[in-house]
Write a protein that holds these residues in place. Structure first.
Motif, mmCIF file in Angstrom:
data_model
loop_
_atom_site.group_PDB
_atom_site.id
_atom_site.type_symbol
_atom_site.label_atom_id
_atom_site.label_comp_id
_atom_site.label_asym_id
_atom_site.label_seq_id
_atom_site.Cartn_x
_atom_site.Cartn_y
_atom_site.Cartn_z
ATOM 1 N N VAL A 99 0.822 -1.211 0.000
ATOM 2 C CA VAL A 99 0.000 0.000 0.000
ATOM 3 C C VAL A 99 0.863 1.272 0.000
ATOM 4 C CG1 VAL A 99 -1.720 1.314 1.301
ATOM 5 C CG2 VAL A 99 -2.041 -1.133 0.926
ATOM 6 N N PRO A 100 1.849 1.373 0.881
ATOM 7 C CA PRO A 100 2.705 2.581 0.803
ATOM 8 C C PRO A 100 3.428 2.666 -0.534
ATOM 9 C CG PRO A 100 3.053 1.431 2.870
ATOM 10 C CD PRO A 100 2.221 0.526 2.017
ATOM 11 N N ALA A 101 3.848 1.512 -1.049
ATOM 12 C CA ALA A 101 4.540 1.535 -2.348
ATOM 13 C C ALA A 101 3.603 2.031 -3.437
ATOM 14 C CB ALA A 101 5.056 0.145 -2.689
ATOM 15 N N ALA A 102 2.362 1.547 -3.383
ATOM 16 C CA ALA A 102 1.384 1.975 -4.390
ATOM 17 C C ALA A 102 1.173 3.479 -4.308
ATOM 18 C CB ALA A 102 0.050 1.255 -4.171
ATOM 19 N N TYR A 103 1.140 4.008 -3.081
ATOM 20 C CA TYR A 103 0.948 5.442 -2.899
ATOM 21 C C TYR A 103 2.118 6.207 -3.506
ATOM 22 C CZ TYR A 103 -0.208 9.869 -0.676
ATOM 23 O OH TYR A 103 -0.533 11.178 -0.458
ATOM 24 N N ALA A 104 3.306 5.677 -3.266
ATOM 25 C CA ALA A 104 4.492 6.340 -3.819
ATOM 26 C C ALA A 104 4.441 6.352 -5.347
ATOM 27 C CB ALA A 104 5.759 5.632 -3.340
ATOM 28 N N PHE A 105 4.062 5.218 -5.921
ATOM 29 C CA PHE A 105 3.996 5.158 -7.387
ATOM 30 C C PHE A 105 2.909 6.081 -7.925
ATOM 31 C CE2 PHE A 105 5.975 0.817 -7.051
ATOM 32 C CZ PHE A 105 7.169 1.207 -7.631
ATOM 33 N N ALA A 106 1.818 6.235 -7.169
ATOM 34 C CA ALA A 106 0.702 7.052 -7.648
ATOM 35 C C ALA A 106 0.998 8.540 -7.520
ATOM 36 C CB ALA A 106 -0.570 6.711 -6.868
ATOM 37 N N ARG A 107 1.627 8.930 -6.426
ATOM 38 C CA ARG A 107 1.720 10.351 -6.136
ATOM 39 C C ARG A 107 3.098 10.959 -6.383
ATOM 40 N NH1 ARG A 107 -2.780 11.402 -6.795
ATOM 41 N NH2 ARG A 107 -4.402 11.767 -5.257
ATOM 42 N N LEU A 108 4.131 10.223 -6.036
ATOM 43 C CA LEU A 108 5.469 10.803 -6.157
ATOM 44 C C LEU A 108 6.099 10.299 -7.436
ATOM 45 C CD1 LEU A 108 6.492 9.791 -2.541
ATOM 46 C CD2 LEU A 108 5.343 11.892 -3.203
ATOM 47 N N LYS A 109 5.891 11.054 -8.494
ATOM 48 C CA LYS A 109 6.441 10.614 -9.771
ATOM 49 C C LYS A 109 7.948 10.876 -9.761
ATOM 50 C CE LYS A 109 2.479 9.595 -11.691
ATOM 51 N NZ LYS A 109 2.079 8.194 -11.665
ATOM 52 N N PHE A 110 8.703 9.830 -9.595
ATOM 53 C CA PHE A 110 10.152 10.021 -9.596
ATOM 54 C C PHE A 110 10.733 9.328 -10.806
ATOM 55 C CE2 PHE A 110 8.750 6.688 -6.796
ATOM 56 C CZ PHE A 110 9.454 5.574 -7.231
ATOM 57 N N LYS A 111 11.980 9.604 -11.048
ATOM 58 C CA LYS A 111 12.624 9.044 -12.223
ATOM 59 C C LYS A 111 12.598 7.530 -12.159
ATOM 60 C CE LYS A 111 16.427 10.091 -15.125
ATOM 61 N NZ LYS A 111 16.989 11.083 -15.868
ATOM 62 N N GLY A 112 12.120 6.897 -13.193
ATOM 63 C CA GLY A 112 12.123 5.445 -13.248
ATOM 64 C C GLY A 112 10.983 4.790 -12.494
ATOM 65 N N SER A 113 10.056 5.583 -11.940
ATOM 66 C CA SER A 113 8.993 4.966 -11.143
ATOM 67 C C SER A 113 8.107 4.062 -12.005
ATOM 68 C CB SER A 113 8.151 6.037 -10.441
ATOM 69 O OG SER A 113 7.525 6.885 -11.395
ATOM 70 N N GLU A 114 7.847 4.487 -13.225
ATOM 71 C CA GLU A 114 7.038 3.659 -14.118
ATOM 72 C C GLU A 114 7.721 2.321 -14.378
ATOM 73 O OE1 GLU A 114 3.970 3.716 -15.459
ATOM 74 O OE2 GLU A 114 3.728 5.399 -14.095
ATOM 75 N N ALA A 201 -9.027 5.272 -0.403
ATOM 76 C CA ALA A 201 -8.665 4.117 -1.227
ATOM 77 C C ALA A 201 -9.145 2.831 -0.564
ATOM 78 C CB ALA A 201 -7.161 4.095 -1.473
ATOM 79 N N GLY A 202 -9.853 2.954 0.553
ATOM 80 C CA GLY A 202 -10.283 1.791 1.342
ATOM 81 C C GLY A 202 -10.922 0.676 0.532
ATOM 82 N N PRO A 203 -11.927 0.970 -0.275
ATOM 83 C CA PRO A 203 -12.561 -0.099 -1.051
ATOM 84 C C PRO A 203 -11.554 -0.797 -1.966
ATOM 85 C CG PRO A 203 -13.842 1.930 -1.191
ATOM 86 C CD PRO A 203 -12.575 2.269 -0.476
ATOM 87 N N GLY A 204 -10.643 -0.041 -2.518
ATOM 88 C CA GLY A 204 -9.634 -0.628 -3.397
ATOM 89 C C GLY A 204 -8.686 -1.516 -2.629
ATOM 90 N N ILE A 205 -8.311 -1.058 -1.450
ATOM 91 C CA ILE A 205 -7.402 -1.866 -0.635
ATOM 92 C C ILE A 205 -8.100 -3.149 -0.225
ATOM 93 C CG2 ILE A 205 -6.150 -1.918 1.553
ATOM 94 C CD1 ILE A 205 -5.746 1.138 1.203
ATOM 95 N N ALA A 206 -9.368 -3.050 0.144
ATOM 96 C CA ALA A 206 -10.127 -4.249 0.521
ATOM 97 C C ALA A 206 -10.214 -5.219 -0.653
ATOM 98 C CB ALA A 206 -11.523 -3.842 0.980
ATOM 99 N N ALA A 207 -10.518 -4.683 -1.833
ATOM 100 C CA ALA A 207 -10.642 -5.541 -3.006
ATOM 101 C C ALA A 207 -9.321 -6.222 -3.317
ATOM 102 C CB ALA A 207 -11.097 -4.715 -4.203
ATOM 103 N N ALA A 208 -8.248 -5.438 -3.265
ATOM 104 C CA ALA A 208 -6.937 -6.001 -3.567
ATOM 105 C C ALA A 208 -6.592 -7.079 -2.558
ATOM 106 C CB ALA A 208 -5.888 -4.889 -3.559
ATOM 107 N N GLY A 209 -6.894 -6.830 -1.284
ATOM 108 C CA GLY A 209 -6.606 -7.807 -0.238
ATOM 109 C C GLY A 209 -7.371 -9.100 -0.468
#
Lengths: 285, 374, 370
Positions: A99-114, A201-209
């Motif tokens: 979940v924290p990793a997903a947040y980082a990929f979604a919000r903090l666009k850093f070099k090479g994140s994609e 993002a709760g519903p998404g986290i629940a679904a993913a879980g």
């Protein structure tokens, strides 16, 4: 909005029934099989009406398998526990990391994140056998083979990409302005993550879980190679029903019913989340 | 029905079963004269789009008849009705250019390629889309798509032109210009058009008549100036006009031979009793409470009237909008010059009795208009 | 100086959005950032809020350089175009969030929320979730939230854009006073020139990555710096005609509709150069044929517009003109007519640069119009 004629309604009903029968038939058949003895199962032609018996379930629960060649001890209930434990633990670890990793990929666009995100997803594409052989050797060297920790670790190959990609889509769907608004109101980064991003993002986290749980539960190959009898989940444990004296279809069916019951119940309960999670979150990523 | 192009006769629309489902359009009748532009005006969900779709034939009528150019068409397929329609949403063919989209409407005519090109140029100049004719509809903005869709409808020869929110996505200044051009274009060709819009400015600008709809019912069907001067009810009165009509509660009493309307804030208006219909008169005295409305441009600053305190004076270049607190509420004035009053200043407001509208507080129906009373 | 921006530059990837933007606002004043979409107004607001960082330049609030200061420590209140309410919190919690961040007591929070809710007339919906609020109520809740922390700097990003016309009008009259009472420095972003003129102590016109002109509403409307600014203010849009000023018998004149029309003597330095004449639609009026300076037009359409009547017309040369006049005033709705313009109301722009030519004598300056 159209008016539906009676004929059309009837045709629709027939079509829907057909689809339901087509998809539900195997499950229904197995359910019926689980209440039959091997003899009635193997009758030709198959009997639609039979004397139901719970001997298969008895055997599974007591751990005593009666076959034509004699009685055999099996660990089905242990396997069931292993499945539950492994899947739950794998999902918890996956959520904590993903979940924290997903947040980082979604919000903090850093070099090479994609690229990193895609690499993680590509684990899902590779056949598990590809990694299994080297993994087995390493695991044996460092003493992780045949341990719960090792299995949970390997399960992350299934769980992490799934959680990462679904949850990331959900995070991206939260308008950035909502998080900005919370920051500007005077709240720090972590507080914003906990109070805004996570609940939204709760519903998404629940679904993913849930999905991750189901995928881990259904996993076969990792456990087959990396776990010995006392760590085996039900998927592998079911192999015990294939004995030297024949295949115990009745018990296999009962085993299947018991082992799909938890995931089935879970899926039914969380149907709405699952559909959303699969159709929205994942596609958006 | 010589000069009637379109006649709606007691049209009902139910979504779901008749008399059971959602009653979206309720017993709507109207005549549209040949060469007129009619604006169907209302907020979303008022039934205006359903009405338009029934005229076009995309939606079946539940009850009632539609006559178009002398034919009864409610059971005719859309393609046989000879109407041209501009859609609000994205209805352009995505695989061909904007130019081909517009020219496509002329395909069934026997016009020469050169003539078609001329017509396309003329209409695209008018709608300011000449520079995007060779682009794909996917690559242009929403406002440009809207104008392309409008061009495709107007370029055709049809008995009736149906325009569904044709300018909703354009910026205000471009709208003002295009309204003039489109009105001229339609009038010059004697076309008959029905415009669906939620924007009262658009309805006023383009419509020869406005049909105000709410809750599936026709509230009023009249010319813009009639609606302005004689709104049928409180809804029409406050919906049409920007800035919106000022409304205040007032008390009606009988004083000698006058009906006296008293507003808080010491504004008092007297009308000769003889000017009211008897039943309106007795109703006024009986209910005692009425709602009076006055349009912002009719509120004047003067020396003889009620006191109010200016809370805002906003000059917009060609108009000043002044808000003043008055009678426990706010009254809005429009002046056409740069008004020299500042916030906090006390002004005296005057309302000419002829500019007043009197409404029943319960039904909202107009009881009388000042113009008829003075 | 409460807020000072110096040479702010910002690009996203290879897109230059803001180029060397400098602005300053006095304490308690309202600055309107006005411009078409894509001009970088919202980006500038976010830079001030601190949710994104400039590539170059400095932002000072109350004399302090904001570089490296996180958004939550800048003492800012902000209202967003799409409201950005927290969808999982009720209106009360939304408004309270700047107060909870300051760890205020329950009583202080309650008092603060109630006061604002009353002021903005939303005290009856405080327990509602955002999705249960009407658009107008959402907008007021968002505004209340922005004000709750009593910020020294208030950023309002087109807050009236997504509410209906009636409510927008109401809020346009109401909001300036509310903002004055807060005594905050306000940056207000809008695409609506009416809002800009109604709210702004000062208006900064933005387009093409930078600021075109900064001035009071009267400055901008009556003395626009260039054609672009002149076109952005006023509805209907200003009439623009290609002309070449010349010396005639009556003094300085231009040809409109093949008729000589006098212009201010102050434009004498523009004689025999290519110019563009700008006439606001409300500066044109219908006149008798014999009136000096009257020129012929064909009236094509009449379209009422909010208590005005707009006429679309064509000159003899086929150029479009628009005239606006108070609703109900006499005028032809179609056919031939004669119109005229006050000499003082015609502006002249250089054709090559688009910049307005300042007339030489101050006497020629126009005060009011139509």
């Amino acid at each position: 909005m159209e008016q539906v004629s009676t004929l059309e309604r009837i045709l629709r009903g027939i079509a829907i029934s057909f689809v339901i029968i087509f998809f539900m038939f195997p499950i229904l058949w197995i359910f019926l099989m689980s209440f039959q003895t091997n003899e009635t199962i193997l009758q030709v032609p198959p009997q639609l009406f039979f004397e139901p018996t719970i001997v298969n379930y008895e055997g599974l629960i007591t751990g005593q398998l009666e076959t034509a060649a004699g009685s055999l001890k099996i660990e089905f209930m242990g396997n069931l526990f292993n499945s539950l434990f492994l899947s739950t633990a794998a999902v918890i670890v996956g959520l904590i990391l993903g979940v924290p990793a997903a947040y980082a990929f979604a919000r903090l666009k850093f070099k090479g994140s994609e690229d990193i995100a895609f690499t993680l997803l590509s684990f899902r594409f590779a056949p598990p056998l590809l990694v299994l052989l080297p993994l087995t050797i390493y695991f044996q060297k460092i003493g992780l083979a045949d341990t719960y920790v090792g299995l949970i670790w390997v399960y992350q190959l299934i769980v992490l990409p799934l959680i990462l990609w679904i949850v990331r889509g959900y995070f991206e769907d939260i308008p950035a302005d909502i998080e900005y608004a919370y920051r500007i109101a005077g709240h720090g980064f972590w507080s914003t993550f906990r109070k805004i991003a996570l609940p939204l993002a709760g519903p998404g986290i629940a679904a993913a879980g849930l999905l991750a749980f189901i995928f881990s539960w259904n996993n076969f190959i990792f456990a087959l190679v990396l776990a010995s009898a006392d760590k085996q989940p039900v998927t592998v444990g079911a192999l015990a029903f294939i004995t030297a004296s024949g295949i115990n279809y009745g018990q296999i069916a009962a085993g299947i019913v018991l082992s799909i019951a938890p995931t089935f119940a879970l899926a039914m309960y969380a149907q709405r989340y699952l559909v959303e999670g699969l159709s929205l979150g994942a596609v958006k990523g | 029905m010589s000069d009637v192009m379109l006649r709606l006769e007691n049209i009902d629309k139910f979504y779901g079963a008749i008399d059971v489902g959602v009653h979206a359009v309720k017993n709507v009748s109207m005549d549209v004269a040949k060469g007129d532009i009619i604006a169907l005006l209302g907020s979303s969900g008022c039934g205006k789009t359903s009405t338009l779709r029934m005229i076009a034939g995309f939606e079946a009528t539940s009850r009632g008849k539609i006559h178009l150019a002398g034919r009864e068409v409610q059971n005719l397929r859309p393609v046989l009705r000879n109407v041209a329609m501009a859609f609000e949403g994205y209805s352009l063919y995505p695989t061909v250019t904007v130019r081909e989209n517009i020219a496509f409407a002329l395909k069934s005519t026997n016009l020469s390629a050169q003539k078609v090109a001329e017509k396309v140029k003329e209409i695209s100049d008018m709608l300011e889309i000449s520079d995007i004719l060779d682009r794909s509809p996917m690559s242009i903005s929403g406002g440009q798509q809207q104008r392309a869709s409008l061009a495709r409808a107007l370029i055709r020869e049809a008995d009736l032109y149906l325009l569904d929110e044709p300018m909703g996505q354009l910026e205000p200044q471009l709208r003002t210009l295009l309204r003039g051009r489109i009105k001229h274009f339609i009038k010059e060709r004697g076309q008959t058009a029905i415009l669906v819009t939620h924007d009262q400015t658009e309805a006023n600008a383009l419509g020869d008549k406005i049909a105000v709809m709410e809750n599936g019912e026709m509230q009023q069907y009249a010319s813009p100036s009639q609606i302005k001067e004689r709104p049928a009810n409180l809804f029409t009165g406050t919906f049409v006009g920007e800035p919106p009509m000022n409304v205040f509660p007032a008390t009606a009493t009988l004083a000698d031979d006058n009906i006296r309307l008293q507003l808080e804030g010491s504004l008092e208006l007297n009308y000769p009793k003889s000017r009211f219909a008897d039943e309106v008169c007795s109703k006024l005295i009986e209910t005692k409470h009425v709602i009076i409305g006055v349009r912002p441009y009719a509120v004047k600053r003067g020396t003889n009237g009620a006191k109010a305190t200016v809370i805002a004076n906003q000059w917009l270049g060609d108009q000043s909008h002044i808000a003043a607190s008055f009678a426990n509420g706010t009254i809005v004035l429009v002046e056409h010059d740069r008004a020299a009053v500042s916030e906090g200043e006390d002004i005296v407001i005057e309302i000419d009795p002829s500019d007043l509208h009197i409404f029943d507080p319960h039904s909202g129906d107009a009881l009388s208009h000042g113009r008829d009373l003075v | 100086m409460s807020l000072k921006l110096t040479n702010i530059t910002k690009s996203f990837k290879d897109d230059l959005v803001l180029n060397q933007v400098s602005l300053s606002v006095e304490k308690g004043q309202t600055l309107v950032l006005f411009g078409p979409s894509g001009a970088g107004k919202t980006v500038l607001l976010r830079l001030i809020a601190g949710v994104i960082e400039p590539d170059d330049g400095t932002i000072e609030i109350d004399g302090l350089d904001m570089q490296g200061v996180e958004a939550e420590h800048r003492g800012i209140g902000m209202a967003f175009q799409n409201f950005a309410l927290f969808p999982h919190m009720d209106a009360h919690a939304n408004i309270a969030s700047p107060l909870t961040a300051r760890k205020q007591t329950k009583d202080a929070i309650e008092a603060g929320v109630q006061k604002l809710a009353k002021l903005l007339k939303i005290d009856h919906v405080l327990s509602h979730q955002p999705k249960e609020l009407s658009n107008g109520q959402k907008q007021r809740t968002a505004l209340a939230r922005a004000l709750a922390g009593e910020p020294a700097t208030l950023l309002l990003d087109d807050p009236l854009r997504n509410v209906d016309a009636k409510l927008r009008f109401e809020m346009r009259l109401e909001l300036p006073r509310l903002l004055k009472d807060q005594n905050a420095t306000v940056i207000y972003v809008t695409q609506d020139y009416k809002e800009a003129m109604a709210f702004g102590d000062t208006i900064a016109v933005m387009s093409g990555h930078g600021i075109q002109q900064v001035g009071t509403p009267a400055d901008i409307y009556l003395s626009p710096g260039n054609i672009e600014t002149a076109r952005l203010f006023g509805d209907p849009v200003i009439n623009l005609l290609d002309v070449r000023p010349e010396k005639g018998a009556q003094g300085l004149q231009v040809q409109i509709s093949q008729t000589p029309v006098s212009i201010a003597e102050g434009y004498s330095n523009a004689v025999d150069t290519d110019c563009i004449l700008g006439i606001r639609p409300e500066a044109l009026r219908f006149v008798d044929k014999d009136m000096p300076g009257a020129f012929p037009v064909i009236v094509e359409a009449e379209t009422p517009l909010n208590e005005k009547t707009v006429n679309l017309m064509r000159t003899v040369n086929g150029r479009e003109l628009m005239l606006s006049r108070p609703a109900g005033s006499p005028g032809p709705s179609e056919g031939e007519a004669y119109i005229a313009v006050n000499t003082s109301d015609a502006m002249l722009f250089e054709k090559t640069t688009g910049n307005r030519i300042e007339p030489l004598h101050a006497a020629a300056k126009s005060g009011d119009s139509a």
